[in-house]
Design a protein around this motif. Structure first.
Motif, short mmCIF file in Angstrom:
data_model
loop_
_atom_site.label_atom_id
_atom_site.label_comp_id
_atom_site.label_asym_id
_atom_site.label_seq_id
_atom_site.Cartn_x
_atom_site.Cartn_y
_atom_site.Cartn_z
N ASP A 61 0.80 -1.23 0.00
CA ASP A 61 0.00 0.00 0.00
C ASP A 61 0.83 1.27 0.00
N VAL A 62 2.10 1.19 0.38
CA VAL A 62 2.90 2.41 0.50
C VAL A 62 3.64 2.75 -0.79
N SER A 63 3.68 1.84 -1.73
CA SER A 63 4.55 1.99 -2.90
C SER A 63 4.27 3.26 -3.69
N GLY A 64 3.00 3.49 -4.02
CA GLY A 64 2.68 4.65 -4.85
C GLY A 64 3.06 5.96 -4.19
N THR A 65 2.80 6.08 -2.89
CA THR A 65 3.12 7.32 -2.18
C THR A 65 4.62 7.50 -2.05
N VAL A 66 5.34 6.41 -1.79
CA VAL A 66 6.79 6.50 -1.69
C VAL A 66 7.41 6.93 -3.02
N MET A 67 6.90 6.41 -4.12
CA MET A 67 7.43 6.80 -5.43
C MET A 67 7.11 8.26 -5.75
N ALA A 68 5.96 8.74 -5.28
CA ALA A 68 5.64 10.16 -5.47
C ALA A 68 6.60 11.04 -4.68
N LEU A 69 6.98 10.59 -3.46
CA LEU A 69 7.99 11.32 -2.70
C LEU A 69 9.33 11.29 -3.41
N SER A 70 9.70 10.14 -3.93
CA SER A 70 10.96 10.01 -4.65
C SER A 70 11.06 11.01 -5.79
N ALA A 71 9.95 11.18 -6.50
CA ALA A 71 9.94 12.08 -7.66
C ALA A 71 9.98 13.55 -7.25
N SER A 72 9.65 13.84 -5.98
CA SER A 72 9.54 15.24 -5.54
C SER A 72 10.70 15.70 -4.68
N LEU A 73 11.55 14.78 -4.20
CA LEU A 73 12.59 15.14 -3.24
C LEU A 73 13.59 16.16 -3.80
N ARG A 74 13.88 16.09 -5.08
CA ARG A 74 14.85 17.04 -5.64
C ARG A 74 14.32 18.47 -5.61
N GLY A 75 13.03 18.61 -5.43
CA GLY A 75 12.44 19.94 -5.35
C GLY A 75 12.33 20.47 -3.93
N LEU A 76 12.89 19.73 -2.94
CA LEU A 76 12.82 20.19 -1.55
C LEU A 76 13.82 21.33 -1.34
N ALA A 77 13.34 22.43 -0.78
CA ALA A 77 14.18 23.61 -0.58
C ALA A 77 15.18 23.39 0.56
N PRO A 78 16.29 24.15 0.57
CA PRO A 78 17.18 24.11 1.73
C PRO A 78 16.40 24.41 3.01
N ASN A 79 16.72 23.69 4.07
CA ASN A 79 16.00 23.78 5.35
C ASN A 79 14.54 23.36 5.21
#
Length: 479
Positions: free
Chosen positions: A96-114
């Motif tokens: 059940d967690v796979s889809g959400t984890v992959m969505a996080l994976s695709a978005s992590l590079r857009g995380l701002a400093p701090n």
């Protein structure tokens, strides 16, 4: 005490040189300042099913309505995210967690400093099936690993809800707000368990089991508790801080006063002059007292009632070091550390609870240490005392929160390497290693510990009980 290396690799010529040489460059952490926004950019909420009013949708609505944040539920490559909130409360199978984890994976590079990554999940329970238990435990391991991968001052932490806690309860949202904010700058890779214990959390439910708020979409139960959005959540409260003349204790006193509390600062008579300065600075009162005295609890209560009309918050900060290898340990060094760091806390807390010394539901926060979790060479006495603090915290939590208890909470904060006068005396090489072996690659500041204590002392943390919150930048020591 400051970390000159962090300053050097983030400014001027030495910043350029560090880049060229490939030296580690710990980020300058964003810490709380009045008037600053809660996050450094928009918040992305992941999880759930689009168009369905599920837990992820409830979290997104609460962040928008309660905290006024810019909240999105769809990823956008053009946005620098201030935070990503990952809602996994409804996961029942590992798949059940796979889809959400992959969505996080695709978005992590857009995380701002701090920036911040915060998971919201359900806590494991003794009655869970093997499949459900595996899923819930898996989220915690996942979160801690993600936190180690983040860079540029970003942190990852988890809110773990017990089965009776709504995802948008006052305590759930207060804990989420703390993790999203600059107040948690040096808290990384940590999970706090939250129960639904306050009247606002329990709210009123309709026949369908949904929170009732009249016509239309159900409002967040947190709407009944405005204390989680104020900058002065301790307004009208009286707090006692032991060991408050300097270092972490002094910063705790300042932070509690900033948040609205009237503060009684306590320390030994030898520190009386500095103690008076702290009391004058924060508009509190000073009590010169050796916490190991048999009547320490009685004197604290008498002072708090006489000068401020009662007592609401007790912070056990007083502590000493007498480090020696056990082979070289003397009885006086062992006994002194246990007396101040552990036995005094037990005696004072037991007296105050037995005398009905708290004005309402108590908030008790005790200083533990990562040494009490993982041990430390040359600190057998200190580690014993701090592990003991964790033990009595959990026991008092059960007494307070049990069916026959008076209510209230008991929690502990376990600092890692914090830049104080005490750590300044550590040999240079040992000190540098201690600074760099955390995910944030630096030591914390006393204010980082103070912010964690202030949160646990606040009304919004009513659902957090019996927990140990590490303030260590996700140090490699222990968990």
């Amino acid at each position: 005490m400051t970390d000159s290396y962090v300053q050097a690799v983030n400014s001027g010529f030495t910043k350029t040189l560090a880049k060229k040489l490939g030296l580690p460059r710990p980020a300058v952490l964003r810490r709380h300042r009045a008037g600053d926004p809660l996050t450094v950019g928009p918040v992305l909420v992941l999880g759930g099913t689009p168009g369905v009013h599920d837990d992820a949708d409830r979290v997104a609505s609460a962040l928008l309505d309660t905290f006024g944040l810019d909240v999105r539920q769809n990823a956008d490559d053009q946005i620098r995210w201030g935070a990503i909130v990952v809602v996994l409360t409804q996961a029942e199978r590992p798949q059940d967690v796979s889809g959400t984890v992959m969505a996080l994976s695709a978005s992590l590079r857009g995380l701002a400093p701090n920036g911040r990554v915060v998971t919201i999940s359900r806590a494991p329970d003794d009655g869970d099936s093997p499949e459900l238990a595996a899923t819930r435990e898996g989220v915690e391991g996942f979160l801690r690993s993600v936190a180690k991968e983040l860079r540029n001052g970003a942190t990852g932490n988890g809110v773990q809800l017990t089965d009776d806690a709504p995802v948008d309860s006052a305590s759930s949202l207060a804990t989420l707000r703390f993790f999203l904010s600059a107040r948690s700058a040096f808290v990384d890779g940590q999970v706090l368990r939250v129960g639904g214990s306050t009247a606002a959390d329990r709210g009123t439910t309709s026949a369908s089991g949904e929170p009732s708020s009249g016509a239309g979409v159900a409002a967040s139960p947190a709407a009944a508790d405005p204390s989680i959005t104020t900058d002065r959540p301790l307004q009208g409260k009286v707090a006692v801080v032991t060991g408050a003349a300097r270092g972490i204790g002094a910063e705790v006193a300042r932070t509690l006063a900033r948040d609205g509390a009237k503060v009684v600062v306590v320390d030994v008579p030898a520190a009386g002059e500095q103690l008076a300065k702290i009391a004058n600075e924060i508009g509190g009162t000073a009590l010169q007292l050796d916490v190991t005295a048999d009547d320490a609890g009685a004197r604290i209560l008498e002072h708090a009632r006489a000068r401020h009309g009662g007592l609401d918050v007790l912070v056990h900060n007083a502590g000493i070091l007498r480090d020696k290898l056990l082979a070289n340990m003397s009885a006086d060094k062992w006994d002194a550390v246990v007396a101040v760091n552990l036995a005094a806390q037990l005696r004072i807390t037991e007296y105050l609870l037995g005398a009905n010394g708290f004005s309402g539901e108590p908030r008790i926060v005790s200083l533990a240490s990562t040494s009490g979790i993982a041990g430390n060479r040359g600190q057998a006495n200190y580690a014993f005392s701090k592990a003991g603090v964790i033990g009595h915290t959990r026991a008092f939590a059960r007494l307070l929160g049990g069916p026959a208890g008076p209510g209230g909470t008991a929690n502990a904060v376990a600092p890692g390497f914090i830049e104080t006068e005490m750590t300044a005396s550590i040999p240079f090489v040992t000190r540098e290693v201690a600074r760099r072996v955390s995910s944030l690659q630096q030591g914390g500041q006393p204010v980082d510990v103070a912010e964690a204590i202030a949160f646990l002392a606040s009304p919004g943390a009513a659902g957090v009980n019996g927990q140990v919150l590490r303030v260590c930048g996700q140090s490699l020591v222990g968990r």
